[in-house]
Scaffold this motif. Structure first.
Motif, PDB file in Angstrom:
ATOM      1  N   LYS A   2      51.548 -37.333 -39.025  1.00 40.85           N
ATOM      2  CA  LYS A   2      52.531 -38.343 -38.673  1.00 40.85           C
ATOM      3  C   LYS A   2      52.009 -39.713 -39.111  1.00 40.85           C
ATOM      4  O   LYS A   2      50.793 -39.913 -39.210  1.00 40.85           O
ATOM      5  CB  LYS A   2      52.749 -38.354 -37.157  1.00 40.85           C
ATOM      6  N   PRO A   3      52.902 -40.662 -39.326  1.00 36.16           N
ATOM      7  CA  PRO A   3      52.430 -42.014 -39.685  1.00 36.16           C
ATOM      8  C   PRO A   3      51.446 -42.578 -38.671  1.00 36.16           C
ATOM      9  O   PRO A   3      50.525 -43.323 -39.047  1.00 36.16           O
ATOM     10  CB  PRO A   3      53.725 -42.816 -39.733  1.00 36.16           C
ATOM     11  N   GLU A   4      51.603 -42.218 -37.411  1.00 36.86           N
ATOM     12  CA  GLU A   4      50.687 -42.739 -36.389  1.00 36.86           C
ATOM     13  C   GLU A   4      49.303 -42.115 -36.456  1.00 36.86           C
ATOM     14  O   GLU A   4      48.396 -42.528 -35.734  1.00 36.86           O
ATOM     15  CB  GLU A   4      51.271 -42.558 -34.982  1.00 36.86           C
ATOM     16  N   ASP A   5      49.106 -41.133 -37.320  1.00 38.86           N
ATOM     17  CA  ASP A   5      47.765 -40.592 -37.561  1.00 38.86           C
ATOM     18  C   ASP A   5      46.985 -41.442 -38.564  1.00 38.86           C
ATOM     19  O   ASP A   5      45.796 -41.185 -38.796  1.00 38.86           O
ATOM     20  CB  ASP A   5      47.847 -39.157 -38.082  1.00 38.86           C
ATOM     21  N   THR A   6      47.648 -42.419 -39.155  1.00 44.63           N
ATOM     22  CA  THR A   6      46.979 -43.295 -40.099  1.00 44.63           C
ATOM     23  C   THR A   6      45.829 -44.021 -39.416  1.00 44.63           C
ATOM     24  O   THR A   6      46.018 -44.681 -38.384  1.00 44.63           O
ATOM     25  CB  THR A   6      47.965 -44.311 -40.683  1.00 44.63           C
ATOM     26  N   ALA A   7      44.639 -43.890 -39.985  1.00 45.40           N
ATOM     27  CA  ALA A   7      43.440 -44.471 -39.364  1.00 45.40           C
ATOM     28  C   ALA A   7      42.246 -44.220 -40.272  1.00 45.40           C
ATOM     29  O   ALA A   7      42.318 -43.428 -41.213  1.00 45.40           O
ATOM     30  CB  ALA A   7      43.189 -43.845 -37.997  1.00 45.40           C
ATOM     31  N   VAL A   8      41.151 -44.880 -39.932  1.00 46.71           N
ATOM     32  CA  VAL A   8      39.856 -44.499 -40.477  1.00 46.71           C
ATOM     33  C   VAL A   8      39.290 -43.425 -39.554  1.00 46.71           C
ATOM     34  O   VAL A   8      39.292 -43.590 -38.338  1.00 46.71           O
ATOM     35  CB  VAL A   8      38.886 -45.693 -40.556  1.00 46.71           C
ATOM     36  N   TYR A   9      38.850 -42.331 -40.144  1.00 42.63           N
ATOM     37  CA  TYR A   9      38.317 -41.207 -39.383  1.00 42.63           C
ATOM     38  C   TYR A   9      36.801 -41.135 -39.596  1.00 42.63           C
ATOM     39  O   TYR A   9      36.326 -41.198 -40.736  1.00 42.63           O
ATOM     40  CB  TYR A   9      38.965 -39.906 -39.828  1.00 42.63           C
ATOM     41  N   TRP A  10      36.082 -40.987 -38.510  1.00 48.32           N
ATOM     42  CA  TRP A  10      34.626 -40.819 -38.556  1.00 48.32           C
ATOM     43  C   TRP A  10      34.230 -39.476 -37.938  1.00 48.32           C
ATOM     44  O   TRP A  10      34.830 -39.055 -36.952  1.00 48.32           O
ATOM     45  CB  TRP A  10      33.919 -41.893 -37.733  1.00 48.32           C
ATOM     46  N   CYS A  11      33.221 -38.867 -38.494  1.00 54.21           N
ATOM     47  CA  CYS A  11      32.573 -37.794 -37.763  1.00 54.21           C
ATOM     48  C   CYS A  11      31.325 -38.338 -37.099  1.00 54.21           C
ATOM     49  O   CYS A  11      30.763 -39.349 -37.532  1.00 54.21           O
ATOM     50  CB  CYS A  11      32.248 -36.593 -38.649  1.00 54.21           C
ATOM     51  N   ALA A  12      30.932 -37.689 -36.036  1.00 51.88           N
ATOM     52  CA  ALA A  12      29.795 -38.143 -35.243  1.00 51.88           C
ATOM     53  C   ALA A  12      29.040 -36.935 -34.724  1.00 51.88           C
ATOM     54  O   ALA A  12      29.598 -35.838 -34.626  1.00 51.88           O
ATOM     55  CB  ALA A  12      30.271 -39.015 -34.091  1.00 51.88           C
ATOM     56  N   ALA A  13      27.778 -37.162 -34.391  1.00 53.04           N
ATOM     57  CA  ALA A  13      26.936 -36.047 -33.957  1.00 53.04           C
ATOM     58  C   ALA A  13      25.991 -36.493 -32.851  1.00 53.04           C
ATOM     59  O   ALA A  13      25.620 -37.678 -32.752  1.00 53.04           O
ATOM     60  CB  ALA A  13      26.128 -35.511 -35.143  1.00 53.04           C
ATOM     61  N   THR A  14      25.600 -35.537 -32.048  1.00 52.39           N
ATOM     62  CA  THR A  14      24.621 -35.787 -31.003  1.00 52.39           C
ATOM     63  C   THR A  14      23.930 -34.492 -30.636  1.00 52.39           C
ATOM     64  O   THR A  14      24.529 -33.418 -30.760  1.00 52.39           O
ATOM     65  CB  THR A  14      25.274 -36.395 -29.756  1.00 52.39           C
ATOM     66  N   TYR A  15      22.708 -34.610 -30.159  1.00 48.34           N
ATOM     67  CA  TYR A  15      22.008 -33.434 -29.667  1.00 48.34           C
ATOM     68  C   TYR A  15      22.334 -33.164 -28.195  1.00 48.34           C
ATOM     69  O   TYR A  15      21.897 -32.153 -27.644  1.00 48.34           O
ATOM     70  CB  TYR A  15      20.494 -33.593 -29.835  1.00 48.34           C
ATOM     71  N   LYS A  16      23.087 -34.042 -27.547  1.00 47.29           N
ATOM     72  CA  LYS A  16      23.500 -33.806 -26.169  1.00 47.29           C
ATOM     73  C   LYS A  16      24.430 -32.599 -26.137  1.00 47.29           C
ATOM     74  O   LYS A  16      25.287 -32.430 -26.996  1.00 47.29           O
ATOM     75  CB  LYS A  16      24.175 -35.045 -25.590  1.00 47.29           C
ATOM     76  N   VAL A  17      24.287 -31.799 -25.094  1.00 47.82           N
ATOM     77  CA  VAL A  17      25.023 -30.537 -25.044  1.00 47.82           C
ATOM     78  C   VAL A  17      26.507 -30.761 -24.770  1.00 47.82           C
ATOM     79  O   VAL A  17      27.371 -30.191 -25.431  1.00 47.82           O
ATOM     80  CB  VAL A  17      24.411 -29.610 -23.979  1.00 47.82           C
TER      81      VAL A  17
END
Length: 122
Positions: A87-102
């Motif tokens: 949808k147009p409202e999905d327009t954004a900058v997308y980031w992936c992120a990571a952590t060792y926290k469970v």
């Protein structure tokens, strides 16, 4: 140190699909919880989806449930975000992120990619 590199963003028409990929370098990928976040123009960054180490625990933002699918391939050190019915409202900058926290809270991700732009035209 974990480095994350996103790819797969672009321009798509409403109703279309895109698949984002995030390749991890360094660290132990199979021990990382992974997440996707996004920030639209003029808005705060928001959680999109998360997956735990073995893929057995997955969460989505209500706004993307039923349209987006997060998955991971530990053999390839990569996490994916399949985005359908965009949808147009999905327009954004997308980031992936990571952590060792469970079981991380949104603010507990330690490693971030550079971001990839997703633009959905109406």
């Amino acid at each position: 140190q974990v480095q994350l590199v996103e790819s797969g963003g672009g321009l798509v028409q409403a109703g279309g699909s895109l698949r984002l990929s995030c390749a991890a370098r360094g660290g132990t990928f199979s021990s990382l919880a992974m997440g996707w976040f996004r920030q639209a123009p003029g808005k705060e960054r928001e959680f999109v989806a998360a997956i735990n180490r073995n893929g057995g625990r997955i969460n989505y933002a209500d706004s993307v449930k039923g349209r987006f699918t997060i998955s991971r391939d530990n053999a390839k050190n990569t996490v994916y975000l399949q985005m359908n019915s965009l949808k147009p409202e999905d327009t954004a900058v997308y980031w992936c992120a990571a952590t060792y926290k469970v079981v991380p809270r949104d603010e507990e991700y330690d490693y971030w990619g550079q971001g990839t732009q997703v633009t959905v035209s109406s």
